[in-house]
Write a protein that holds these residues in place. Structure first.
Motif, PDB file in Angstrom:
ATOM      1  N   ASP A  54       0.863  -1.178   0.000  1.00  0.00           N
ATOM      2  CA  ASP A  54       0.000   0.000   0.000  1.00  0.00           C
ATOM      3  C   ASP A  54       0.899   1.228   0.000  1.00  0.00           C
ATOM      4  OD1 ASP A  54      -2.382  -1.496   0.176  1.00  0.00           O
ATOM      5  OD2 ASP A  54      -2.324  -1.483   2.366  1.00  0.00           O
ATOM      6  N   GLU A  55       0.379   2.341  -0.527  1.00  0.00           N
ATOM      7  CA  GLU A  55       1.187   3.552  -0.537  1.00  0.00           C
ATOM      8  C   GLU A  55       0.336   4.802  -0.404  1.00  0.00           C
ATOM      9  OE1 GLU A  55       3.123   4.486  -4.429  1.00  0.00           O
ATOM     10  OE2 GLU A  55       2.094   2.677  -5.071  1.00  0.00           O
ATOM     11  N   LEU A  56       0.968   5.818   0.160  1.00  0.00           N
ATOM     12  CA  LEU A  56       0.385   7.146   0.292  1.00  0.00           C
ATOM     13  C   LEU A  56       1.295   8.144  -0.393  1.00  0.00           C
ATOM     14  CD1 LEU A  56      -0.684   7.285   4.036  1.00  0.00           C
ATOM     15  CD2 LEU A  56      -2.193   7.584   2.069  1.00  0.00           C
ATOM     16  N   TYR A  57       0.706   9.082  -1.127  1.00  0.00           N
ATOM     17  CA  TYR A  57       1.434  10.201  -1.701  1.00  0.00           C
ATOM     18  C   TYR A  57       1.007  11.453  -0.955  1.00  0.00           C
ATOM     19  CZ  TYR A  57       2.565   7.325  -5.780  1.00  0.00           C
ATOM     20  OH  TYR A  57       3.037   6.345  -6.613  1.00  0.00           O
ATOM     21  N   ILE A  59       1.515  15.349  -1.708  1.00  0.00           N
ATOM     22  CA  ILE A  59       2.017  16.237  -2.753  1.00  0.00           C
ATOM     23  C   ILE A  59       2.733  17.427  -2.123  1.00  0.00           C
ATOM     24  CG2 ILE A  59       1.420  17.600  -4.792  1.00  0.00           C
ATOM     25  CD1 ILE A  59       0.830  14.523  -5.012  1.00  0.00           C
ATOM     26  N   ILE A  60       3.996  17.627  -2.516  1.00  0.00           N
ATOM     27  CA  ILE A  60       4.819  18.729  -2.024  1.00  0.00           C
ATOM     28  C   ILE A  60       4.652  19.953  -2.911  1.00  0.00           C
ATOM     29  CG2 ILE A  60       7.190  19.501  -1.626  1.00  0.00           C
ATOM     30  CD1 ILE A  60       7.938  16.513  -1.282  1.00  0.00           C
ATOM     31  N   ALA A  61       4.800  19.746  -4.229  1.00  0.00           N
ATOM     32  CA  ALA A  61       4.769  20.863  -5.183  1.00  0.00           C
ATOM     33  C   ALA A  61       4.214  20.373  -6.505  1.00  0.00           C
ATOM     34  CB  ALA A  61       6.185  21.412  -5.383  1.00  0.00           C
ATOM     35  N   GLY A  62       3.687  21.309  -7.282  1.00  0.00           N
ATOM     36  CA  GLY A  62       3.203  20.998  -8.618  1.00  0.00           C
ATOM     37  C   GLY A  62       1.741  20.602  -8.643  1.00  0.00           C
ATOM     38  N   SER A  63       1.257  20.397  -9.861  1.00  0.00           N
ATOM     39  CA  SER A  63      -0.138  20.015 -10.065  1.00  0.00           C
ATOM     40  C   SER A  63      -0.236  19.165 -11.318  1.00  0.00           C
ATOM     41  CB  SER A  63      -1.019  21.264 -10.207  1.00  0.00           C
ATOM     42  OG  SER A  63      -0.587  22.024 -11.328  1.00  0.00           O
ATOM     43  N   GLY A  64      -1.373  18.512 -11.476  1.00  0.00           N
ATOM     44  CA  GLY A  64      -1.620  17.668 -12.630  1.00  0.00           C
ATOM     45  C   GLY A  64      -2.785  16.756 -12.362  1.00  0.00           C
ATOM     46  N   GLU A  65      -2.780  15.593 -13.002  1.00  0.00           N
ATOM     47  CA  GLU A  65      -3.837  14.599 -12.802  1.00  0.00           C
ATOM     48  C   GLU A  65      -3.229  13.308 -12.282  1.00  0.00           C
ATOM     49  OE1 GLU A  65      -7.579  15.470 -15.596  1.00  0.00           O
ATOM     50  OE2 GLU A  65      -5.977  14.318 -16.557  1.00  0.00           O
ATOM     51  N   PHE A  66      -3.973  12.646 -11.403  1.00  0.00           N
ATOM     52  CA  PHE A  66      -3.567  11.367 -10.852  1.00  0.00           C
ATOM     53  C   PHE A  66      -4.570  10.327 -11.303  1.00  0.00           C
ATOM     54  CE2 PHE A  66      -3.448   8.265  -7.267  1.00  0.00           C
ATOM     55  CZ  PHE A  66      -2.158   7.823  -7.486  1.00  0.00           C
ATOM     56  N   VAL A  67      -4.059   9.243 -11.910  1.00  0.00           N
ATOM     57  CA  VAL A  67      -4.896   8.145 -12.366  1.00  0.00           C
ATOM     58  C   VAL A  67      -4.616   6.956 -11.459  1.00  0.00           C
ATOM     59  CG1 VAL A  67      -5.438   6.613 -14.291  1.00  0.00           C
ATOM     60  CG2 VAL A  67      -4.771   8.984 -14.739  1.00  0.00           C
ATOM     61  N   CYS A  68      -5.688   6.414 -10.866  1.00  0.00           N
ATOM     62  CA  CYS A  68      -5.566   5.269  -9.959  1.00  0.00           C
ATOM     63  C   CYS A  68      -6.673   4.286 -10.329  1.00  0.00           C
ATOM     64  CB  CYS A  68      -5.686   5.713  -8.504  1.00  0.00           C
ATOM     65  SG  CYS A  68      -5.444   4.386  -7.315  1.00  0.00           S
ATOM     66  N   GLY A  69      -6.274   3.160 -10.941  1.00  0.00           N
ATOM     67  CA  GLY A  69      -7.288   2.231 -11.429  1.00  0.00           C
ATOM     68  C   GLY A  69      -8.130   2.929 -12.482  1.00  0.00           C
ATOM     69  N   ASP A  70      -9.456   2.947 -12.300  1.00  0.00           N
ATOM     70  CA  ASP A  70     -10.370   3.592 -13.240  1.00  0.00           C
ATOM     71  C   ASP A  70     -10.703   5.030 -12.864  1.00  0.00           C
ATOM     72  OD1 ASP A  70     -10.535   1.248 -14.735  1.00  0.00           O
ATOM     73  OD2 ASP A  70     -12.222   0.485 -13.561  1.00  0.00           O
ATOM     74  N   GLU A  71     -10.101   5.546 -11.796  1.00  0.00           N
ATOM     75  CA  GLU A  71     -10.402   6.899 -11.326  1.00  0.00           C
ATOM     76  C   GLU A  71      -9.326   7.889 -11.764  1.00  0.00           C
ATOM     77  OE1 GLU A  71     -11.565   7.226  -7.203  1.00  0.00           O
ATOM     78  OE2 GLU A  71     -12.046   5.096  -7.170  1.00  0.00           O
ATOM     79  N   ARG A  72      -9.736   9.119 -11.990  1.00  0.00           N
ATOM     80  CA  ARG A  72      -8.838  10.204 -12.385  1.00  0.00           C
ATOM     81  C   ARG A  72      -9.208  11.426 -11.544  1.00  0.00           C
ATOM     82  NH1 ARG A  72      -5.920  11.488 -17.079  1.00  0.00           N
ATOM     83  NH2 ARG A  72      -6.484   9.451 -17.912  1.00  0.00           N
ATOM     84  N   ALA A  73      -8.191  12.105 -10.992  1.00  0.00           N
ATOM     85  CA  ALA A  73      -8.452  13.279 -10.153  1.00  0.00           C
ATOM     86  C   ALA A  73      -7.330  14.298 -10.310  1.00  0.00           C
ATOM     87  CB  ALA A  73      -8.568  12.866  -8.689  1.00  0.00           C
ATOM     88  N   ARG A  74      -7.678  15.580 -10.218  1.00  0.00           N
ATOM     89  CA  ARG A  74      -6.680  16.653 -10.204  1.00  0.00           C
ATOM     90  C   ARG A  74      -5.962  16.613  -8.862  1.00  0.00           C
ATOM     91  NH1 ARG A  74      -4.900  18.816 -14.377  1.00  0.00           N
ATOM     92  NH2 ARG A  74      -4.365  20.676 -13.235  1.00  0.00           N
ATOM     93  N   LEU A  81      -2.936  11.194  -1.358  1.00  0.00           N
ATOM     94  CA  LEU A  81      -3.548  10.230  -2.268  1.00  0.00           C
ATOM     95  C   LEU A  81      -3.181   8.820  -1.808  1.00  0.00           C
ATOM     96  CD1 LEU A  81      -2.300  12.039  -5.479  1.00  0.00           C
ATOM     97  CD2 LEU A  81      -4.636  12.125  -4.599  1.00  0.00           C
ATOM     98  N   PHE A  82      -4.148   7.917  -1.775  1.00  0.00           N
ATOM     99  CA  PHE A  82      -3.911   6.534  -1.354  1.00  0.00           C
ATOM    100  C   PHE A  82      -4.004   5.601  -2.547  1.00  0.00           C
ATOM    101  CE2 PHE A  82      -5.869   2.429  -0.123  1.00  0.00           C
ATOM    102  CZ  PHE A  82      -4.789   1.909   0.582  1.00  0.00           C
ATOM    103  N   VAL A  83      -3.093   4.622  -2.598  1.00  0.00           N
ATOM    104  CA  VAL A  83      -3.102   3.603  -3.652  1.00  0.00           C
ATOM    105  C   VAL A  83      -2.987   2.230  -2.995  1.00  0.00           C
ATOM    106  CG1 VAL A  83      -1.978   2.722  -5.728  1.00  0.00           C
ATOM    107  CG2 VAL A  83      -1.951   5.172  -5.253  1.00  0.00           C
ATOM    108  N   PRO A  84      -4.009   1.367  -3.140  1.00  0.00           N
ATOM    109  CA  PRO A  84      -3.894   0.007  -2.623  1.00  0.00           C
ATOM    110  C   PRO A  84      -2.818  -0.770  -3.388  1.00  0.00           C
ATOM    111  CG  PRO A  84      -6.184   0.543  -3.165  1.00  0.00           C
ATOM    112  CD  PRO A  84      -5.327   1.631  -3.734  1.00  0.00           C
ATOM    113  N   ALA A  85      -2.156  -1.668  -2.711  1.00  0.00           N
ATOM    114  CA  ALA A  85      -1.134  -2.507  -3.342  1.00  0.00           C
ATOM    115  C   ALA A  85      -1.677  -3.162  -4.607  1.00  0.00           C
ATOM    116  CB  ALA A  85      -0.670  -3.577  -2.364  1.00  0.00           C
ATOM    117  N   GLY A  86      -0.841  -3.219  -5.640  1.00  0.00           N
ATOM    118  CA  GLY A  86      -1.198  -3.895  -6.884  1.00  0.00           C
ATOM    119  C   GLY A  86      -2.049  -3.093  -7.846  1.00  0.00           C
TER     120      GLY A  86
END
Length: 112
Positions: A54-57, A59-74, A81-86
């Motif tokens: 499992d992992e947590l991000y 964000i320190i600096a910058g912007s953009g989009e994060f894609v996790c599985g079927d989800e997309r978020a600014r 941001l949380f990402v389950p293992a695998g």
């Protein structure tokens, strides 16, 4: 134990490899047991694949989009941001100043 983003950023790029022909864009900051903390600052594209923990991000600096599985978020500084293992995930369309803390923990396959 402590780490600063400025000191870690000064150590990038890191080792050159097939996956990172211009040098690795991550550096380990801290580790204890199953937990490790890295600073991640890709340039141009994000070539990462799914991770075994499992992992947590944070964000320190910058912007953009994060894609996790079927989800997309600014994303923007100050977000977590949380990402389950695998789970396939990546950062897209991010600004040149993008940098994030990454925390990995727990068993391979993630916590249930």
């Amino acid at each position: 134990m402590k780490a600063t983003a400025a000191e870690l950023l000064s150590r990038l790029p890191g080792r050159i490899s097939a996956r990172w022909p211009a040098g690795e864009r991550f550096v380990q900051a801290l580790a204890h047991g199953t937990m490790s903390v890295e600073l991640y600052a890709p340039q141009g594209t994000d070539p990462q694949g799914p991770h075994e923990q499992d992992e947590l991000y944070f964000i320190i600096a910058g912007s953009g989009e994060f894609v996790c599985g079927d989800e997309r978020a600014r994303f923007a500084p100050g977000m977590a941001l949380f990402v389950p293992a695998g789970t396939p995930h990546r950062f897209e369309g991010f600004s040149d100043d993008f940098a994030t803390w990454v925390v990995f923990w727990g068993p391979q396959g993630g916590e249930r």
